[in-house]
Design an enzyme around this catalytic site. Sequence first.
Site, PDB file in Angstrom:
ATOM      1  CE1 TYR A   1       6.093   7.844   0.703  1.00  0.00           C
ATOM      2  CE2 TYR A   1       6.970   6.302  -0.893  1.00  0.00           C
ATOM      3  CZ  TYR A   1       6.599   6.596   0.394  1.00  0.00           C
ATOM      4  OH  TYR A   1       6.716   5.653   1.380  1.00  0.00           O
TER       5      TYR A   1
ATOM      6  CG  LEU B   1       1.005   3.970   3.741  1.00  0.00           C
ATOM      7  CD1 LEU B   1       0.786   3.036   2.570  1.00  0.00           C
ATOM      8  CD2 LEU B   1       0.253   5.279   3.482  1.00  0.00           C
TER       9      LEU B   1
ATOM     10  CE  LYS C   1       3.378   4.982  -0.778  1.00  0.00           C
ATOM     11  NZ  LYS C   1       4.232   4.477   0.296  1.00  0.00           N
TER      12      LYS C   1
ATOM     13  CD  GLU D   1       2.192   1.423   8.440  1.00  0.00           C
ATOM     14  OE1 GLU D   1       2.024   0.980   7.291  1.00  0.00           O
ATOM     15  OE2 GLU D   1       1.859   2.568   8.786  1.00  0.00           O
TER      16      GLU D   1
HETATM   17  N1  PDD Z   1       6.179   1.764   0.935  1.00  0.00           N
HETATM   18  N2  PDD Z   1       3.386   0.962   5.097  1.00  0.00           N
HETATM   19  C1  PDD Z   1       4.282   1.939   4.832  1.00  0.00           C
HETATM   20  C2  PDD Z   1       4.704   2.843   5.956  1.00  0.00           C
HETATM   21  C3  PDD Z   1       4.796   2.089   3.508  1.00  0.00           C
HETATM   22  O1  PDD Z   1       5.679   3.053   3.241  1.00  0.00           O
HETATM   23  C4  PDD Z   1       4.357   1.179   2.482  1.00  0.00           C
HETATM   24  C5  PDD Z   1       4.849   1.287   1.055  1.00  0.00           C
HETATM   25  C6  PDD Z   1       3.423   0.175   2.813  1.00  0.00           C
HETATM   26  C7  PDD Z   1       2.884  -0.799   1.778  1.00  0.00           C
HETATM   27  O2  PDD Z   1       2.060  -0.127   0.838  1.00  0.00           O
HETATM   28  P1  PDD Z   1       1.926  -0.635  -0.689  1.00  0.00           P
HETATM   29  O3  PDD Z   1       1.423  -2.038  -0.613  1.00  0.00           O
HETATM   30  O4  PDD Z   1       0.964   0.309  -1.289  1.00  0.00           O
HETATM   31  O5  PDD Z   1       3.329  -0.572  -1.314  1.00  0.00           O
HETATM   32  C8  PDD Z   1       2.949   0.105   4.132  1.00  0.00           C
HETATM   33  C9  PDD Z   1       6.803   1.888  -0.398  1.00  0.00           C
HETATM   34  C10 PDD Z   1       6.860   0.579  -1.146  1.00  0.00           C
HETATM   35  C11 PDD Z   1       8.189   2.524  -0.196  1.00  0.00           C
HETATM   36  O6  PDD Z   1       8.240   3.438   0.622  1.00  0.00           O
HETATM   37  O7  PDD Z   1       9.149   2.126  -0.863  1.00  0.00           O
END
Ligand code: PDD
Length: 297
Positions: free
Chosen positions: A45, A218, A160, A193
């Site tokens: 996703y 991630l 992801k 994270e």
């Molecule tokens: N989540 N780490 C994890 C485990 C994440 O699921 C996400 C993003 C990030 C940050 O990635 P980005 O900057 O590309 O959004 C780091 C999304 C926002 C969510 O699950 O809603």
Amino acid sequence: MMMSHSRGHRAPPGRIAYVGGRYIAHGEASVHIEDRGLQFADSVYEVCAVQGGRVMDEAPHLVRLERSLSELGISMPMVPDALKIVLREVARRNYLRDGFLYLQVTRGEATRDHAATDAMHPLLIVTAKRIDPKAIEKRRAAGVAVVTTPENRWGRCDIKSTALLPNVLAKTDAKKRGAYEAWFVDANGFVTEGSSTNAWIVTADGHAVTRALHDNILPGVTRSVALRAAADVAIEERAFSLEEAYTAREAFLTSATGGVMPVITIDGRKVGEGKPGPVAARLQALYRDLSQKESMA
Ligand code: PDD
């Protein structure tokens, strides 16, 4: 779980989703019971922010999508340009000016068998969610709390994937404990994270520290755009321990859903003076400018 099984009443009227080639009323949209996303979390996703009608950081989100899919041997449901059109169309049909686009690609529908085959047809789902951008700015001004949790996720956090159960449990626990986010801490006491954000701290000499990508996290798009934007903010890409985080001058999170978000407490302990710090604010400004420059209207 406190989830409703009846259809149709969860969404406000007029909300439109995209599922497998059709734009359809959100309440009517569904996937097959043998969709592998449902059965195996065999899917990936992306979440993209929409600001003032613009899809933010779209290109790197689509690059990561392609990479996640290729790592799992799932084909792209359509070429990136076609995907962009679908994203825009979902935003348009939902009158989305500020909010998020959620897109999920599953390996598709097949009689249940753990083994995937090349013959499977990926399913694309896109939904839109509106938010009040002022609420995020209010939160940014106040800063947020995090609590910590043992790192118990699998060894391929770089993909992801939608196998998010540990993340769901961690975030649910964080909310219960009055925090906005949970930070996973590995067996050696290092922060990996957040449950849906990347984690950062600021050292005594003002350096912004975030774990390196090869260390099972991630690859956050916001993290990478912020790193490219960093200019006068010195960066260290390395692991940091929870002890170091407790005594850091500042801490913050990055994600599509919150940009650069200051952290003011960790496990109830004040970070620095317990209020949003200057390095987070500076990086948010730099990130926002670069992101706006690179995100097409
Ligand atoms: N989540 N780490 C994890 C485990 C994440 O699921 C996400 C993003 C990030 C940050 O990635 P980005 O900057 O590309 O959004 C780091 C999304 C926002 C969510 O699950 O809603």
